[in-house]
Design an enzyme around this catalytic site. Structure first.
Site, PDB file in Angstrom:
ATOM      1  N   SER A 124       0.915  -0.910   0.087  1.00 45.30           N
ATOM      2  CA  SER A 124      -0.135   0.002  -0.007  1.00 45.30           C
ATOM      3  C   SER A 124       0.963   1.383  -0.050  1.00 45.30           C
ATOM      4  O   SER A 124       2.137   1.163   0.740  1.00 45.30           O
ATOM      5  CB  SER A 124      -1.290   0.291   1.067  1.00 45.30           C
ATOM      6  OG  SER A 124      -1.242   1.590   1.510  1.00 45.30           O
ATOM      7  N   TYR A 149      -1.702  -0.573  10.796  1.00 45.35           N
ATOM      8  CA  TYR A 149      -1.559  -1.213   9.306  1.00 45.35           C
ATOM      9  C   TYR A 149      -1.223  -0.838   8.393  1.00 45.35           C
ATOM     10  O   TYR A 149      -0.212  -2.077   8.006  1.00 45.35           O
ATOM     11  CB  TYR A 149      -3.518  -0.579   8.980  1.00 45.35           C
ATOM     12  CG  TYR A 149      -3.280  -0.905   7.350  1.00 45.35           C
ATOM     13  CD1 TYR A 149      -3.819  -1.966   6.771  1.00 45.35           C
ATOM     14  CD2 TYR A 149      -3.205   0.302   6.519  1.00 45.35           C
ATOM     15  CE1 TYR A 149      -3.881  -2.537   5.194  1.00 45.35           C
ATOM     16  CE2 TYR A 149      -3.457  -0.026   5.081  1.00 45.35           C
ATOM     17  CZ  TYR A 149      -3.784  -1.386   4.937  1.00 45.35           C
ATOM     18  OH  TYR A 149      -3.760  -1.590   3.516  1.00 45.35           O
ATOM     19  N   LYS A 153       2.295  -4.086   6.816  1.00 45.64           N
ATOM     20  CA  LYS A 153       2.629  -3.402   5.313  1.00 45.64           C
ATOM     21  C   LYS A 153       4.495  -3.269   5.194  1.00 45.64           C
ATOM     22  O   LYS A 153       4.686  -3.675   4.410  1.00 45.64           O
ATOM     23  CB  LYS A 153       2.214  -2.663   4.408  1.00 45.64           C
ATOM     24  CG  LYS A 153       0.078  -3.218   4.259  1.00 45.64           C
ATOM     25  CD  LYS A 153       0.038  -4.088   3.723  1.00 45.64           C
ATOM     26  CE  LYS A 153      -1.483  -4.138   3.690  1.00 45.64           C
ATOM     27  NZ  LYS A 153      -1.668  -5.680   2.361  1.00 45.64           N
TER      28      LYS A 153
HETATM   29  N1  LIG Z   1      -8.588  -1.526  -0.385  1.00 56.64           N
HETATM   30  C1  LIG Z   1      -7.903  -0.320  -0.440  1.00 56.64           C
HETATM   31  O1  LIG Z   1      -8.272   0.486  -1.049  1.00 56.64           O
HETATM   32  C2  LIG Z   1      -6.229  -1.055  -0.414  1.00 56.64           C
HETATM   33  C3  LIG Z   1      -5.583  -0.259  -1.084  1.00 56.64           C
HETATM   34  C4  LIG Z   1      -3.900  -1.042  -0.181  1.00 56.64           C
HETATM   35  C5  LIG Z   1      -3.477  -2.052  -0.514  1.00 56.64           C
HETATM   36  N2  LIG Z   1      -4.992  -3.165   0.263  1.00 56.64           N
HETATM   37  C6  LIG Z   1      -5.091  -4.771   0.441  1.00 56.64           C
HETATM   38  O2  LIG Z   1      -5.273  -4.877  -0.482  1.00 56.64           O
HETATM   39  C7  LIG Z   1      -5.735  -6.632  -0.260  1.00 56.64           C
HETATM   40  C8  LIG Z   1      -6.845  -6.888  -0.247  1.00 56.64           C
HETATM   41  O3  LIG Z   1      -7.825  -5.496   0.047  1.00 56.64           O
HETATM   42  P1  LIG Z   1      -9.204  -5.918  -0.518  1.00 56.64           P
HETATM   43  O4  LIG Z   1      -9.930  -4.244  -0.484  1.00 56.64           O
HETATM   44  O5  LIG Z   1     -10.088  -6.233  -1.612  1.00 56.64           O
HETATM   45  O6  LIG Z   1      -9.643  -6.151   0.975  1.00 56.64           O
HETATM   46  P2  LIG Z   1     -10.927  -7.001   1.375  1.00 56.64           P
HETATM   47  O7  LIG Z   1     -11.030  -7.286   2.648  1.00 56.64           O
HETATM   48  O8  LIG Z   1     -12.635  -6.624   0.404  1.00 56.64           O
HETATM   49  O9  LIG Z   1     -10.066  -8.435   1.473  1.00 56.64           O
HETATM   50  C9  LIG Z   1      -9.205  -9.042   1.791  1.00 56.64           C
HETATM   51  C10 LIG Z   1     -10.070 -10.553   1.800  1.00 56.64           C
HETATM   52  O10 LIG Z   1      -8.936 -10.921   2.305  1.00 56.64           O
HETATM   53  C11 LIG Z   1      -9.745 -12.030   3.780  1.00 56.64           C
HETATM   54  N3  LIG Z   1      -8.996 -12.470   5.014  1.00 56.64           N
HETATM   55  C12 LIG Z   1      -8.591 -11.246   5.851  1.00 56.64           C
HETATM   56  N4  LIG Z   1      -7.933 -12.441   6.883  1.00 56.64           N
HETATM   57  C13 LIG Z   1      -7.554 -13.466   6.404  1.00 56.64           C
HETATM   58  C14 LIG Z   1      -7.224 -14.683   7.009  1.00 56.64           C
HETATM   59  N5  LIG Z   1      -5.867 -14.495   8.042  1.00 56.64           N
HETATM   60  N6  LIG Z   1      -7.367 -15.150   6.060  1.00 56.64           N
HETATM   61  C15 LIG Z   1      -7.717 -15.359   5.161  1.00 56.64           C
HETATM   62  N7  LIG Z   1      -7.873 -14.459   4.145  1.00 56.64           N
HETATM   63  C16 LIG Z   1      -8.224 -13.634   5.658  1.00 56.64           C
HETATM   64  C17 LIG Z   1     -10.974 -11.542   3.398  1.00 56.64           C
HETATM   65  O11 LIG Z   1     -11.835 -11.934   4.314  1.00 56.64           O
HETATM   66  C18 LIG Z   1     -11.073 -10.770   2.401  1.00 56.64           C
HETATM   67  O12 LIG Z   1     -12.444 -11.323   1.593  1.00 56.64           O
HETATM   68  C19 LIG Z   1      -5.629  -5.983   1.359  1.00 56.64           C
HETATM   69  O13 LIG Z   1      -4.525  -6.926   1.367  1.00 56.64           O
HETATM   70  C20 LIG Z   1      -5.415  -4.862   1.411  1.00 56.64           C
HETATM   71  O14 LIG Z   1      -4.513  -4.544   2.806  1.00 56.64           O
HETATM   72  C21 LIG Z   1      -6.133  -2.754   0.013  1.00 56.64           C
END
Ligand SMILES: NC(=O)c1ccc[n+]([C@@H]2O[C@H](COP(=O)([O-])OP(=O)(O)OC[C@H]3O[C@@H](n4cnc5c(N)ncnc54)[C@H](O)[C@@H]3O)[C@@H](O)[C@H]2O)c1
Length: 340
Positions: A124, A149, A153
């Site tokens: 991120s 958070y 990362k």
């Molecule tokens: N959405 C954003 O703005 C954004 C920005 C930067 C980085 N990210 C990163 O991208 C990734 C995906 O983000 P997203 O927006 O799709 O989030 P999201 O919460 O929709 O998806 C994350 C998924 O991971 C699963 N999960 C969480 N912990 C888990 C575990 N211990 N074991 C198995 N599954 C697990 C959740 O059930 C979920 O389906 C994340 O790592 C997030 O930190 C997201």
């Protein structure tokens, strides 16, 4: 090519699945469903016309991971599983370090044991903290993070660099996402936040849908064109295509770890986003300017040159498309996947 997608049932994961399947790659989703539902995968199947293999499990569970890697021979892992709410991470730091950092450690152990050493990781822009200069390129220092958070990362990126150094042939790409928004143009998949959304776009969507009364705009006295905060909003379909480009790059890159920004390179203000959303939904949005939020920065946007030159990827979709697709998803699924 067979790819393990951790967190594949979530917002970004489902959009990645659609692009992977379109490209002829076979994904296997591993998700504990702590922030997702199986309906999201059913929707991916509807879009793709193909069944999606799913295993329910936690990335912190070594036995389940060993069984998973024994059942499949993966060419690479897309590691998206993680907790992502900044505010919640301040209240529950240990949960975030356990889930995100320990979870990634367990995943790396399982990958090493089974000889699968190709990884694309969801990092991120938060790893940069308050940027030293704009636009932000990958040479800027990381680690001056402002919440657990972001620190999780950063710690993962450090762990990946050490792992890549110590593991022969390991290839790792950390994708530093800026601000993913929007939804698949089908309106079938999108972001489905639980409770009050943490991010601007889903909040705006819910105000437009009448689910939330009013948007608070935190500060209009920043040193930006209209005084409101500026971010690099990126269409989630572009982001998903960035993952595809990274997976392809794993097959040709030198061993080691590389970080790549995924953003458009264009800074957009809160009010620009609000105006574009009003145009997309055909109504004016109820918003109010309130005091700045502590910890917020004035502006943050990517230098996307490395992604263009090294991955051959650049964002294609602009703000109107982001808003139109977000509104299509919101208006056809007012309660998200729970509508089904
Ligand atoms: N959405 C954003 O703005 C954004 C920005 C930067 C980085 N990210 C990163 O991208 C990734 C995906 O983000 P997203 O927006 O799709 O989030 P999201 O919460 O929709 O998806 C994350 C998924 O991971 C699963 N999960 C969480 N912990 C888990 C575990 N211990 N074991 C198995 N599954 C697990 C959740 O059930 C979920 O389906 C994340 O790592 C997030 O930190 C997201």
């Amino acid at each position: 090519m067979k790819v393990l997608v951790t967190g594949g049932a979530g917002y970004i994961g489902t959009h990645c699945l659609v692009e992977l399947i379109k490209a002829g790659i076979t994904p296997v989703v591993y998700d504990n469903l702590c922030n997702a539902s199986l309906e999201s995968l059913a929707r991916v199947e509807r879009i793709s016309g193909q069944a999606v293999a799913f295993v329910q499990g936690d990335i912190r569970d070594p036995d389940a991971l060993t069984a998973l890697f024994k059942a499949h021979r993966f060419d690479a892992v897309l590691h998206l599983a993680g907790l992502k709410a900044v505010g919640e991470s301040v209240a529950k730091p240990l949960e975030y370090y356990d889930n995100n950092v320990v979870g990634t450690l367990r995943l790396l152990e399982a990958m090493t044991a089974q000889g699968c050493v190709n990884l694309v990781f969801s990092s991120s822009a938060t790893v940069y903290g308050d940027p030293q200069a704009l636009p932000i390129d990958e040479e800027q220092p990381i680690g001056a993070t402002t919440n657990p958070y972001g620190t999780s990362k950063y710690q993962i990126e450090r762990m990946l660099a050490d792992w890549a150094c110590a593991t022969p042939d390991a290839r790792v790409i950390a994708l530093r996402y800026f601000n993913p928004v929007g939804a698949h143009p089908s309106g079938l998949i999108g972001e489905d936040p639980k409770g009050i959304p943490n991010n601007l776009m889903p909040y705006v969507q819910q105000v437009a849908a009448g689910k939330l009364q009013r948007l608070s705009v935190y500060g209009d006295d920043y040193d930006t064109a209209d005084g409101t905060g500026v971010r690099d909003y990126l269409h989630v379909v572009d982001l998903a295509q960035g993952h595809l480009a990274a997976l392809r790059k794993l097959t040709t890159m030198a061993a080691g770890k590389t970080a790549v920004n995924l953003g458009t390179g264009i800074g957009l203000s809160v009010l620009q986003l609000v105006r574009a959303f009003e145009a997309a939904c055909g109504a004016s949005l109820n918003y109010q300017v309130v005091a700045r939020r502590p910890g917020d920065i004035a502006a943050c946007y990517a230098d996307p040159a490395h992604a263009q030159e090294w991955l051959g990827w650049r964002a294609q979709l602009g703000l109107p498309q982001m808003c139109e697709d977000a509104w299509r998803w919101q208006s056809s699924n007012p309660s998200g996947y729970a509508d089904t």
